[in-house]
Design a protein around this motif. Structure first.
Motif, short mmCIF file in Angstrom:
data_model
loop_
_atom_site.label_atom_id
_atom_site.label_comp_id
_atom_site.label_asym_id
_atom_site.label_seq_id
_atom_site.Cartn_x
_atom_site.Cartn_y
_atom_site.Cartn_z
N THR A 258 0.85 -1.30 0.50
CA THR A 258 -0.06 0.28 0.61
C THR A 258 0.65 0.82 0.33
O THR A 258 1.92 1.26 0.57
N GLN A 259 0.51 2.06 -0.06
CA GLN A 259 1.12 3.81 -0.18
C GLN A 259 1.03 4.04 1.35
O GLN A 259 1.98 5.34 0.84
N ASP A 260 0.18 3.22 2.31
CA ASP A 260 0.54 3.89 3.60
C ASP A 260 2.80 3.68 4.04
O ASP A 260 2.89 4.43 4.65
N TYR A 261 3.01 3.27 3.49
CA TYR A 261 4.48 2.42 4.42
C TYR A 261 5.47 1.87 2.78
O TYR A 261 4.76 1.19 1.58
N VAL A 262 6.24 1.91 3.33
CA VAL A 262 7.13 1.28 2.11
C VAL A 262 7.80 -0.26 2.79
O VAL A 262 8.23 -0.77 3.59
N ARG A 263 7.43 -1.39 1.29
CA ARG A 263 7.43 -2.43 1.94
C ARG A 263 9.17 -2.93 2.05
O ARG A 263 10.10 -2.74 1.17
N TYR A 290 21.26 -11.22 11.59
CA TYR A 290 19.87 -10.24 11.17
C TYR A 290 20.22 -9.72 9.60
O TYR A 290 21.65 -9.23 9.85
N SER A 291 20.04 -9.41 9.44
CA SER A 291 19.74 -9.40 8.33
C SER A 291 18.36 -8.40 7.33
O SER A 291 17.57 -8.82 7.23
N ASP A 292 18.77 -6.95 6.76
CA ASP A 292 17.79 -6.46 5.88
C ASP A 292 17.59 -5.16 5.05
O ASP A 292 18.59 -4.39 4.95
N ASP A 293 17.05 -5.13 4.11
CA ASP A 293 16.88 -3.83 3.46
C ASP A 293 16.33 -3.12 2.75
O ASP A 293 14.85 -3.16 2.65
N PRO A 294 16.64 -1.73 3.43
CA PRO A 294 15.50 -1.16 4.03
C PRO A 294 14.84 0.02 3.26
O PRO A 294 13.50 0.79 3.11
#
Length: 364
Positions: A258-263, A290-294
């Protein structure tokens, strides 16, 4: 002249006859097509009515949980026989393919092996040479932070601009069970983590206990809030005295962007807990990977700084929340108790997972 006129009239007559025959032929074809279309419509309608009647019958005979189990079994059978067709139909029907996305037993086992490898670091003395070796237990890892109760490593993820982080730490004032439960209790986290905007379980696999979670969280200004859709699975290995929690990003048809958040599409977290004694006595070691691409436009070093500085704050909040649970200031769900110690697969009881009678309803 009269003969020519006669031939012309004869030709025109034959042409008229041919045209009328063609028209009758076309009309006959249209009639056949109409009959065929009506037949197909009748057969399709009959089958839809029959499927609806069967659905009503199963609704009367079985509970909702049993019906979903039956549907899942049909999808798995379809996928095993016609893998590509099954995936296409599942995507069109908006069905989540658990067989492809679930957290498997091998992943849980590998987490325990990673903790055993890093426990060697804890047993090393504080000499400079050994500290240097401690930071390089595996090739590519470098120490980025060290506190009294934990140490943080990082290494670059091959083929990307991202880092993978490891935290090896210990606590002596809370039990492993309390620390484990606090991480799993979605309702309680909404209270102790002020950054949470949304956190709920949206799907569940009754065979493995895996769950799909939708999590939305604040990000530092001026960035937009992010949301994560991930599958998680937890396990209590009584034989090896371990608790394991694995989460990784997935796509789920029930949670569109959605446009509410950046997935955030790239995310993985693995937590392994080893008690010093038992699950119910104070003291344990833990390993968090831990790892992620924000999905930010900031340089790599900025993202690294945000993660490195935010991790101690998160661990401190998690520890404080576990202490509150220990002191009975709040009531949380005991996830460890739903896993039978005599079950070789250590899977949660679905009856307990579906129990919503306790205060502060939980979705897991």
């Amino acid at each position: 002249m009269g003969r020519r006129i006669g031939l012309l009239l004869s030709w025109l007559q034959r042409s008229g006859v041919g045209t009328s025959e063609k028209a009758r032929s076309d009309k006959k074809k249209q009639g056949l097509l109409s009959i065929f279309a009506n037949h197909c419509s009748f057969v399709t309608g009959q089958r839809l009515r029959r499927a609806h009647q069967i659905g009503e019958l199963y609704s009367n005979l079985y509970s909702e949980r049993t019906r979903w189990t039956l549907v899942g079994s049909i999808w798995r059978r379809l996928q095993s026989k016609h893998a590509s067709t099954g995936k296409l139909v599942a995507a069109l029907a908006g069905v989540f393919m658990w067989e492809d996305e679930k957290v498997r037993d091998e992943e849980l086992h590998r987490c325990g092996l990673e903790l055993q490898a890093l426990e060697k670091v804890k047993n090393l003395s504080a000499s400079s040479e050994k500290e240097k070796a401690a930071g390089q237990v595996e090739t590519g890892w470098e120490v980025v932070m060290e506190k009294n109760n934990f140490k943080v490593w990082r290494r670059p993820i091959e083929g990307s601009h991202l880092w993978e982080y490891r935290v090896l730490g210990s606590y002596n004032d809370v039990t492993p069970r309390q620390f484990f439960n606090v991480q799993l209790d979605t309702e309680y986290r909404k209270k102790w983590d002020a950054l949470v905007l949304k956190l709920e379980v949206v799907d569940r696999d009754v065979n493995t206990g895996s769950e799909v979670v939708h999590w939305a969280t604040h990000f530092p200004y001026p960035m937009y809030s992010r949301d994560y859709v991930y599958v998680r699975r937890y396990d209590v290995d009584v034989e090896n005295n371990l608790m394991v929690l694995i989460s990784r990003a997935v796509q789920h048809p029930g949670v569109p962007e959605t446009q509410d958040y950046v997935r955030v599409h790239s995310y993985q977290s693995k937590m392994v807990i080893r008690p010093h004694k038992t699950f119910d006595e104070n003291g344990f070691d833990y390993l968090l990977t831990y790892s992620d691409d924000p999905q930010t436009a900031f340089p790599r070093y900025c993202v690294s700084w945000m993660v490195s500085s935010g991790m101690p704050d998160f661990l401190e909040k998690l520890h404080t929340a576990a202490l509150r649970a220990k002191n009975l200031e709040v009531g949380i769900y005991d996830y460890a108790s739903v896993i039978k110690s005599n079950d070789t697969k250590h899977q949660p009881s679905q009856d307990r997972l579906g129990d919503n009678t306790r205060p502060g309803q939980i979705y897991a």
